[in-house]
Scaffold this motif. Structure first.
Motif, PDB file in Angstrom:
ATOM      1  N   LEU A  49      55.349 -49.830  -7.418  1.00  0.00           N
ATOM      2  CA  LEU A  49      54.599 -50.426  -8.530  1.00  0.00           C
ATOM      3  C   LEU A  49      54.322 -51.905  -8.310  1.00  0.00           C
ATOM      4  O   LEU A  49      53.459 -52.469  -8.973  1.00  0.00           O
ATOM      5  N   LEU A  52      56.150 -56.650 -11.531  1.00  0.00           N
ATOM      6  CA  LEU A  52      55.853 -56.315 -12.923  1.00  0.00           C
ATOM      7  C   LEU A  52      55.812 -57.598 -13.738  1.00  0.00           C
ATOM      8  O   LEU A  52      56.560 -58.532 -13.476  1.00  0.00           O
ATOM      9  N   LEU A  80      52.021 -53.653 -15.271  1.00  0.00           N
ATOM     10  CA  LEU A  80      51.719 -53.890 -13.864  1.00  0.00           C
ATOM     11  C   LEU A  80      50.944 -55.199 -13.695  1.00  0.00           C
ATOM     12  O   LEU A  80      50.270 -55.646 -14.622  1.00  0.00           O
TER      13      LEU A  80
END
Length: 156
Positions: A49, A52, A80
């Motif tokens: 991912l 963050l 994100l």
């Protein structure tokens, strides 16, 4: 009769002190909020991912209930970095699919009603597996660049 009054006064004083003791214990443990907001543990659990920018999450080991849990479950929302969801959707196949439940476990209760407004969840079964045998549920909302996640033993 005098003895009963003393016992009643002592019990009442003890009950009055209990909430203060619990509050101090929670503050000492850093449990001022119902959820965690640190992103570093999530970035370790979900390296794909990327970085963050924001998070609200809970763990099955938070708020010690007196019963040890052999398995760790983390659940919550994270935002994100700008453009990251577009990169993921370009590289992986996604389908329109939302989570099956609305945070049904006891430890997930603080997350009910949180998250993006009117999300349109998409999911990539390919991203739910990381190759090491661990799995997670990852749902993404394109409008808010938010990922909702639930992972069992995310650190191996």
């Amino acid at each position: 009769m005098e003895r009963r009054k003393l016992i009643g006064i002592g019990t009442g004083a003890g009950l009055a002190v209990l909430p203060a003791w619990w509050t101090l214990r929670q503050a000492a443990n850093g449990a001022g909020e119902d959820w965690r907001t640190d992103t570093a543990p999530l970035e370790r659990a979900f390296p794909l991912l990327g970085p963050l920018t924001d998070a609200k999450w809970v763990s099955s080991r938070d708020n010690d209930r007196g019963l040890p849990s052999p398995e760790l479950v983390i659940s919550g929302f994270a935002r994100l970095a700008p453009g990251r969801l577009a990169e993921l959707t370009a590289a992986h196949a996604f389908v329109s699919e939302g989570p099956a439940d609305d945070f049904s476990s006891w430890f997930e209760k603080p997350l009910r009603g949180e998250g993006p407004e009117n999300p349109r969840w998409i999911r990539s079964p390919e991203l739910d597996r990381d190759g090491s045998g661990r799995s997670a549920g990852l749902w993404f909302d394109r409008r808010s660049d938010t990922v909702r996640f639930r992972a069992l033993n995310p650190y191996g």
